[in-house]
Design a protein around this motif. Structure first.
Motif, PDB file in Angstrom:
ATOM      1  N   LYS A 218       0.823  -1.209   0.000  1.00 65.84           N
ATOM      2  CA  LYS A 218       0.000   0.000   0.000  1.00 65.84           C
ATOM      3  C   LYS A 218       0.858   1.261   0.000  1.00 65.84           C
ATOM      4  O   LYS A 218       0.511   2.263  -0.613  1.00 65.84           O
ATOM      5  N   PHE A 219       2.022   1.196   0.659  1.00 61.30           N
ATOM      6  CA  PHE A 219       2.882   2.362   0.771  1.00 61.30           C
ATOM      7  C   PHE A 219       4.096   2.304  -0.153  1.00 61.30           C
ATOM      8  O   PHE A 219       4.964   3.160  -0.086  1.00 61.30           O
ATOM      9  N   GLY A 220       4.157   1.304  -1.004  1.00 55.26           N
ATOM     10  CA  GLY A 220       5.225   1.251  -1.991  1.00 55.26           C
ATOM     11  C   GLY A 220       6.497   0.580  -1.530  1.00 55.26           C
ATOM     12  O   GLY A 220       7.564   0.807  -2.098  1.00 55.26           O
TER      13      GLY A 220
ATOM     14  N   ALA B  53       9.586   4.826   6.701  1.00 56.72           N
ATOM     15  CA  ALA B  53       9.663   6.284   6.762  1.00 56.72           C
ATOM     16  C   ALA B  53       8.378   6.867   7.348  1.00 56.72           C
ATOM     17  O   ALA B  53       8.419   7.813   8.148  1.00 56.72           O
ATOM     18  N   LEU B  54       7.240   6.297   6.966  1.00 55.70           N
ATOM     19  CA  LEU B  54       5.957   6.749   7.502  1.00 55.70           C
ATOM     20  C   LEU B  54       5.880   6.485   9.001  1.00 55.70           C
ATOM     21  O   LEU B  54       5.459   7.352   9.780  1.00 55.70           O
ATOM     22  N   ILE B  55       6.299   5.303   9.421  1.00 54.51           N
ATOM     23  CA  ILE B  55       6.293   4.959  10.843  1.00 54.51           C
ATOM     24  C   ILE B  55       7.184   5.931  11.611  1.00 54.51           C
ATOM     25  O   ILE B  55       6.789   6.459  12.654  1.00 54.51           O
ATOM     26  N   GLN B  56       8.362   6.173  11.085  1.00 50.14           N
ATOM     27  CA  GLN B  56       9.293   7.078  11.755  1.00 50.14           C
ATOM     28  C   GLN B  56       8.708   8.480  11.868  1.00 50.14           C
ATOM     29  O   GLN B  56       8.792   9.121  12.922  1.00 50.14           O
ATOM     30  N   ARG B  57       8.115   8.996  10.798  1.00 50.41           N
ATOM     31  CA  ARG B  57       7.543  10.345  10.814  1.00 50.41           C
ATOM     32  C   ARG B  57       6.422  10.462  11.842  1.00 50.41           C
ATOM     33  O   ARG B  57       6.376  11.399  12.631  1.00 50.41           O
ATOM     34  N   ARG B  58       5.536   9.478  11.860  1.00 45.63           N
ATOM     35  CA  ARG B  58       4.412   9.528  12.796  1.00 45.63           C
ATOM     36  C   ARG B  58       4.883   9.356  14.238  1.00 45.63           C
ATOM     37  O   ARG B  58       4.382  10.022  15.157  1.00 45.63           O
TER      38      ARG B  58
ATOM     39  N   GLU C 282       1.929  11.460   2.508  1.00 48.28           N
ATOM     40  CA  GLU C 282       1.644  12.547   1.586  1.00 48.28           C
ATOM     41  C   GLU C 282       2.827  12.694   0.646  1.00 48.28           C
ATOM     42  O   GLU C 282       3.975  12.823   1.076  1.00 48.28           O
ATOM     43  N   ILE C 283       2.552  12.679  -0.650  1.00 44.43           N
ATOM     44  CA  ILE C 283       3.604  12.831  -1.649  1.00 44.43           C
ATOM     45  C   ILE C 283       3.608  14.285  -2.095  1.00 44.43           C
ATOM     46  O   ILE C 283       2.594  14.813  -2.537  1.00 44.43           O
ATOM     47  N   VAL C 284       4.755  14.920  -1.950  1.00 41.63           N
ATOM     48  CA  VAL C 284       4.882  16.333  -2.288  1.00 41.63           C
ATOM     49  C   VAL C 284       5.709  16.458  -3.552  1.00 41.63           C
ATOM     50  O   VAL C 284       6.817  15.938  -3.640  1.00 41.63           O
ATOM     51  N   GLU C 285       5.153  17.148  -4.546  1.00 38.60           N
ATOM     52  CA  GLU C 285       5.871  17.396  -5.784  1.00 38.60           C
ATOM     53  C   GLU C 285       6.835  18.554  -5.567  1.00 38.60           C
ATOM     54  O   GLU C 285       6.472  19.586  -5.010  1.00 38.60           O
TER      55      GLU C 285
END
Length: 74
Positions: free
Chosen positions: A13-15, A22-27, A62-65
């Motif tokens: 789901k998160f690639g 990275a998502l776990i670490q950020r949260r 969240e993917i930021v361009e």
């Protein structure tokens, strides 16, 4: 609870594992800085809270361009 991370669906789901980590670490950092948990944290470690939030779909990546300024210099 942490067994949920072994499920390939959550990884896909998160690639991949790196992006999920990275998502776990950020949260986890957000929680350590005082953010309120989005699930009931009673009896859970911070890591279990983060994983539960991800499993329940309450946290997303969240993917930021980023614009490339190389064209402006030409």
């Amino acid at each position: 609870m942490i067994d949920a991370l072994r499920n390939d669906d959550i990884i896909d789901k998160f690639g991949g594992r790196f992006k999920l980590a990275a998502l776990i670490q950020r949260r986890w950092l957000e929680l350590m800085q005082g953010a309120r948990p989005m699930v009931n944290p009673k009896g859970l470690t911070e890591m279990e809270v983060v994983v539960q939030e991800i499993v329940e779909g309450k946290v997303d990546m969240e993917i930021v361009e980023v614009e490339n300024d190389d064209d402006a210099d030409a």
